[in-house]
Scaffold this active site. Structure first.
Site, short mmCIF file in Angstrom:
data_model
loop_
_atom_site.label_atom_id
_atom_site.label_comp_id
_atom_site.label_asym_id
_atom_site.label_seq_id
_atom_site.Cartn_x
_atom_site.Cartn_y
_atom_site.Cartn_z
N ASP A 40 7.94 -45.07 37.62
CA ASP A 40 9.21 -45.81 37.61
C ASP A 40 9.05 -47.13 36.89
O ASP A 40 8.13 -47.91 37.16
CB ASP A 40 9.68 -46.08 39.04
CG ASP A 40 10.93 -46.93 39.04
OD1 ASP A 40 12.00 -46.41 38.69
OD2 ASP A 40 10.83 -48.14 39.36
N TYR A 91 11.57 -55.28 33.74
CA TYR A 91 10.17 -55.56 34.05
C TYR A 91 9.43 -56.04 32.80
O TYR A 91 9.07 -55.24 31.91
CB TYR A 91 9.49 -54.33 34.62
CG TYR A 91 10.13 -53.76 35.87
CD1 TYR A 91 10.96 -54.53 36.68
CD2 TYR A 91 9.91 -52.44 36.24
CE1 TYR A 91 11.55 -54.01 37.82
CE2 TYR A 91 10.49 -51.91 37.38
CZ TYR A 91 11.32 -52.70 38.16
OH TYR A 91 11.90 -52.17 39.29
N LYS A 142 15.93 -47.67 34.26
CA LYS A 142 17.14 -48.24 34.85
C LYS A 142 18.11 -48.73 33.78
O LYS A 142 17.71 -49.00 32.65
CB LYS A 142 16.77 -49.36 35.81
CG LYS A 142 15.79 -48.88 36.90
CD LYS A 142 15.37 -49.97 37.83
CE LYS A 142 14.39 -49.44 38.87
NZ LYS A 142 13.05 -49.21 38.30
N GLY A 146 8.41 -51.10 47.05
CA GLY A 146 8.02 -52.21 47.91
C GLY A 146 7.62 -51.80 49.31
O GLY A 146 8.05 -52.43 50.28
N ASN A 203 6.48 -54.50 51.71
CA ASN A 203 7.36 -55.67 51.86
C ASN A 203 6.87 -56.86 51.05
O ASN A 203 6.85 -58.00 51.52
CB ASN A 203 7.57 -56.04 53.32
CG ASN A 203 8.57 -55.14 54.03
OD1 ASN A 203 8.21 -54.44 54.98
ND2 ASN A 203 9.80 -55.11 53.57
N SER A 204 6.44 -56.58 49.84
CA SER A 204 5.96 -57.53 48.83
C SER A 204 4.59 -58.11 49.15
O SER A 204 4.14 -59.02 48.46
CB SER A 204 6.97 -58.66 48.55
OG SER A 204 6.84 -59.73 49.45
N GLY A 205 3.91 -57.58 50.17
CA GLY A 205 2.52 -58.01 50.37
C GLY A 205 2.03 -58.00 51.79
O GLY A 205 0.90 -57.62 52.06
N ILE A 206 2.86 -58.41 52.75
CA ILE A 206 2.36 -58.65 54.09
C ILE A 206 1.86 -57.37 54.78
O ILE A 206 0.94 -57.43 55.60
CB ILE A 206 3.42 -59.36 54.95
CG1 ILE A 206 2.76 -59.90 56.24
CG2 ILE A 206 4.61 -58.46 55.24
CD1 ILE A 206 3.60 -60.89 57.00
N LEU A 207 2.43 -56.21 54.43
CA LEU A 207 1.96 -54.97 55.04
C LEU A 207 0.70 -54.43 54.35
O LEU A 207 0.12 -53.45 54.82
CB LEU A 207 3.07 -53.92 55.04
CG LEU A 207 4.22 -54.19 56.00
CD1 LEU A 207 5.28 -53.09 55.90
CD2 LEU A 207 3.74 -54.33 57.45
N ALA A 208 0.30 -55.06 53.27
CA ALA A 208 -0.99 -54.73 52.65
C ALA A 208 -2.08 -55.68 53.11
O ALA A 208 -3.20 -55.26 53.39
CB ALA A 208 -0.86 -54.77 51.13
#
Length: 341
Positions: A56, A61, A87, A237, A240-245
């Site tokens: 994608d 981008y 897109k 995502g 969530n842009s980082g916190i769950l990684a």
């Protein structure tokens, strides 16, 4: 439970099948950091070598750079070996470097994105994408960023109506003619998905960050509607842009900003459960949404071959059913949430 990242699911009723793990192209547009060209291309090549089947990207981008990089690698592959989505909603015009607002992209090409959801602009955007990619077929076209998060409340309403009357009409004609296989909507919010699902014949939503291990609001209306209408979700995502990684560490990001205290606290609770079951929080985050049958693929971004391989490994990590059950008992996941089984 172990999930095979290469197993495929169908997009709506289109016949298109995508791998349960894909590659998101925003980081390959120099999102937040400049990439060495060879490393960017190696990232796409690694996804191909692993066997991922969903790629994608978007004109936004890197203001065309991500499409160039994807095309550089993908046009050397058998065309039926991958599904490509990009897109519409912006076309690119050349501008002097000092006059370009690059937004989140610190690098990229010297083109200015022009927001335009009209019929003619949609065809113009598609033609430009064909040129940048160096490919003559695109499988999925998403109408991009028709949401309040991007445009604000008043402009969102205006853009929504233009997108339905213009962009969607163009994509419907292209789908009918066989130029594209599927019509999607790529947004950061649930509400536009509900509106497009009711007003248009949509095949899939690329929903960024709104159905994750941390956020479950899509269970209320969107996922039941998708199930009734045979609409697939492609989940961007997933961290969530980082916190769950990273977990709730100092400097953790949520929605591309420093995570607020209430998010840090909730993620800390999720982490504690994952730790008790000896599962990385990133593995649980990457696998959880696939428990719902409407979620066809997870498409995290990556900036290196190692990150692509890591995501594939996280998806193959065994997550015991007791982990999901404990998250529900702790009130960290709704009872109605479907989990991988």
């Amino acid at each position: 439970m172990i999930i095979d990242p290469l197993a495929t699911r169908e997009i709506g009723t289109t016949g298109l099948r995508v791998s349960q793990l894909g590659l998101g192209g925003a980081p390959l547009g120099d999102f937040s950091s400049r990439l060495v060209e060879e490393e960017a291309l190696a990232t796409v090549e690694a996804a191909c070598q692993i066997g991922l089947k969903l790629f994608d990207t978007s004109p936004l981008y890197g203001h065309g750079l991500s499409e160039h990089r994807f095309g550089h690698v993908l046009r050397s592959k058998e065309r039926n070996s991958f599904v490509l989505s990009t897109k519409v909603g912006r076309w690119l015009r050349p501008r002097p470097p000092g006059e370009i607002d690059r937004g989140w992209f610190v690098g990229g090409l010297n083109f200015e994105p022009v927001v335009d959801y009209s019929y003619d602009a949609t065809l113009r955007s598609l033609e430009q994408s064909f040129q940048r990619l160096g490919l003559n077929t695109i499988d999925i076209l998403h109408i991009h960023d028709v949401d309040v998060w991007t445009h604000g409340p008043e402009s969102y309403e205006r853009h929504f109506r233009v997108a339905v009357d213009g962009a969607y009409r163009a994509l419907e004609e292209l789908r009918r003619a066989g130029v594209i296989r599927a019509i999607g909507l790529g947004v950061n919010e649930i509400e536009p998905c509900l509106r497009f699902a009711r007003d248009c014949d949509i095949d899939c939503f690329l929903l960024a960050g709104r159905y994750t291990l941390l956020e479950h609001a899509a269970l209320d209306e969107l996922l039941p509607l998708c199930e009734r209408r045979n609409i697939s979700i492609l989940l961007g995502g997933p961290y969530n842009s980082g916190i769950l990684a990273t977990g709730a560490v100092a400097g953790a990001t949520y929605n591309y900003k420093s995570a607020p205290p209430e998010i840090m606290e909730r993620v800390s609770g999720i982490e504690a459960v994952c730790r008790r079951h000896r599962v990385p929080i990133a593995a649980a985050a990457l696998q959880f949404p696939l428990g719902h049958p409407c979620v066809a693929s997870m498409i995290p971004g990556a900036i290196s071959a190692e990150q692509v391989q890591r995501n594939a490994g996280l998806m193959r990590t065994e997550v015991p059913p007791d982990l999901w059950a404990e998250l529900k008992r702790e009130g960290l996941m709704p009872d109605a949430a479907r989990v991988p089984a």
